[in-house]
Enzyme design. Structure first.
Site, mmCIF file in Angstrom:
data_model
loop_
_atom_site.group_PDB
_atom_site.id
_atom_site.type_symbol
_atom_site.label_atom_id
_atom_site.label_comp_id
_atom_site.label_asym_id
_atom_site.label_seq_id
_atom_site.Cartn_x
_atom_site.Cartn_y
_atom_site.Cartn_z
ATOM 1 N N HIS A 37 0.837 -1.208 0.000
ATOM 2 C CA HIS A 37 0.000 0.000 0.000
ATOM 3 C C HIS A 37 0.873 1.260 0.000
ATOM 4 O O HIS A 37 0.585 2.233 -0.700
ATOM 5 C CB HIS A 37 -0.904 0.020 1.241
ATOM 6 N N GLN A 61 -18.193 -6.765 -1.626
ATOM 7 C CA GLN A 61 -17.292 -7.561 -2.456
ATOM 8 C C GLN A 61 -16.915 -8.877 -1.785
ATOM 9 O O GLN A 61 -16.083 -9.612 -2.284
ATOM 10 C CB GLN A 61 -16.055 -6.758 -2.859
ATOM 11 N N VAL A 176 4.705 -5.482 -4.640
ATOM 12 C CA VAL A 176 5.770 -5.469 -3.637
ATOM 13 C C VAL A 176 5.767 -6.832 -2.941
ATOM 14 O O VAL A 176 4.710 -7.326 -2.526
ATOM 15 C CB VAL A 176 5.557 -4.330 -2.617
HETATM 16 P P1 AMP Z 1 -6.420 -4.071 -0.546
HETATM 17 O O1 AMP Z 1 -6.288 -3.213 0.692
HETATM 18 O O2 AMP Z 1 -5.866 -5.444 -0.385
HETATM 19 O O3 AMP Z 1 -7.804 -4.032 -1.125
HETATM 20 O O4 AMP Z 1 -5.476 -3.396 -1.631
HETATM 21 C C1 AMP Z 1 -5.543 -2.023 -1.906
HETATM 22 C C2 AMP Z 1 -4.646 -1.747 -3.072
HETATM 23 O O5 AMP Z 1 -3.317 -2.124 -2.738
HETATM 24 C C3 AMP Z 1 -5.029 -2.522 -4.331
HETATM 25 O O6 AMP Z 1 -4.878 -1.692 -5.474
HETATM 26 C C4 AMP Z 1 -4.022 -3.648 -4.317
HETATM 27 O O7 AMP Z 1 -3.754 -4.174 -5.603
HETATM 28 C C5 AMP Z 1 -2.809 -2.968 -3.749
HETATM 29 N N1 AMP Z 1 -1.864 -3.952 -3.194
HETATM 30 C C6 AMP Z 1 -2.150 -4.956 -2.355
HETATM 31 N N2 AMP Z 1 -1.047 -5.698 -2.119
HETATM 32 C C7 AMP Z 1 -0.046 -5.153 -2.855
HETATM 33 C C8 AMP Z 1 1.323 -5.473 -3.058
HETATM 34 N N3 AMP Z 1 1.909 -6.524 -2.466
HETATM 35 N N4 AMP Z 1 2.054 -4.693 -3.887
HETATM 36 C C9 AMP Z 1 1.476 -3.627 -4.510
HETATM 37 N N5 AMP Z 1 0.185 -3.272 -4.355
HETATM 38 C C10 AMP Z 1 -0.573 -4.022 -3.546
#
Ligand code: AMP
Length: 286
Positions: A37, A61, A176
């Protein structure tokens, strides 16, 4: 009179007329923040005057029986991480404010949203697109940053923005990973130490697919076989799918040098469902 014959021209003229001088970069999340994030915030800071992050665990979702109630919500540490990495505005709406009434209008993710993760999680991507559309309308950003980690989600959000002419651009930032290759995820905290080791099978399977591709393999089924062979070595990892797909349409890859391929996978390790992917053909081949 100002004349505009392209959408970009129109937006430029209207922005000037409105006196908008501030570019808002938006990073939507469900919280339990980690370095993935943070990387999105850093990407947003490069082009934004103001970075807005949302934290909202979106009930629409999650399917019945999924991990909505146990999804981590460490709001105090999230606030600290967000402020330290340069978020200017943190938006943490209540569910009652996001959904004051039952849904009448929702966004349909169509065929692309019914494949792979959408097949395993029916309705998931409709829920994602609907909340993302709402957040875009609420925040009104110039651009939004999504992670390649959720590749199908990023493809669908890009398609939504394109198809209904939402006035913003979508930036997709790289995955990442932990030092050992595990893609960072808010759900990784559920893994026991043994499961954490087993979970490495996903990134190893993707690495096998990537190296098959780099070695010249262009039969998508053979690349899938290379990944599946790695996953088969971890019988405790229950695989939902491992597939080579077009990274925009998410159709199963069928061959042809110009296709934009990605290898995608999802698997359950214990009670935790993980997803990961790797781009095969790189941007310079596209
Ligand atoms: P989430 O909180 O899991 O819904 O993710 C929020 C955003 O962070 C989304 O756009 C995800 O694709 C991105 N995200 C989650 N994990 C990673 C990661 N390891 N590397 C880069 N972006 C990430």
């Amino acid at each position: 009179m100002i004349r505009a014959s392209t959408i970009a021209d129109l937006h430029g003229s209207l922005a000037e007329a409105r006196g908008h001088r501030v570019v808002i970069g938006f990073v939507p999340t469900m919280g339990a923040l980690h370095r993935g994030h943070v990387s999105l915030v850093e990407r947003a800071r490069r082009d934004a005057d103001l970075v807005v992050m949302s934290i909202f665990v979106n009930p629409r979702q999650f399917g019945p029986g999924e991990d909505f109630t146990r999804y981590p919500r460490p709001i105090k540490s999230d606030e600290r991480i967000a402020s330290e990495c340069g978020v200017d505005v943190l938006f943490t709406p209540l569910t009652s404010q996001m959904y004051p009434a039952g849904p009448v209008v929702t966004i349909s993710s169509g065929d692309v949203g019914a494949r792979w993760d959408g097949k395993v999680r029916p309705g998931h991507f409709d829920g994602v697109l609907t909340v993302v559309a709402k957040l875009f309308n609420i925040v009104r950003p110039g651009f939004a940053v999504f992670g390649q980690k959720d590749l199908q989600q990023a493809a669908l959000v890009s398609a939504m923005v394109r198809d209904i002419d939402m006035p913003l651009s979508v930036v997709v930032a790289p995955i990442v990973r932990e030092a050992d290759g595990l893609a960072m995820s808010s759900r990784n905290r559920f893994l026991t130490p043994v499961e954490r080791l087993r979970a490495l099978a996903l990134s190893r399977a993707l690495a096998a697919a990537r190296s098959a591709y780099s070695d010249g393999q262009r039969d998508p089924r053979a690349i899938e076989a290379a990944g599946n062979a790695v996953l088969a070595g971890e019988p405790e990892v229950s695989v939902d799918y491992f597939a080579v797909v077009d990274r925009n349409t998410f159709e199963s890859a069928t061959g042809g040098p110009t296709e934009k391929w990605a290898a995608i996978t999802a698997a359950r390790v214990g009670k935790t469902r993980l997803i990961d992917n790797v781009l095969l053909s790189q941007a310079d081949e596209d």
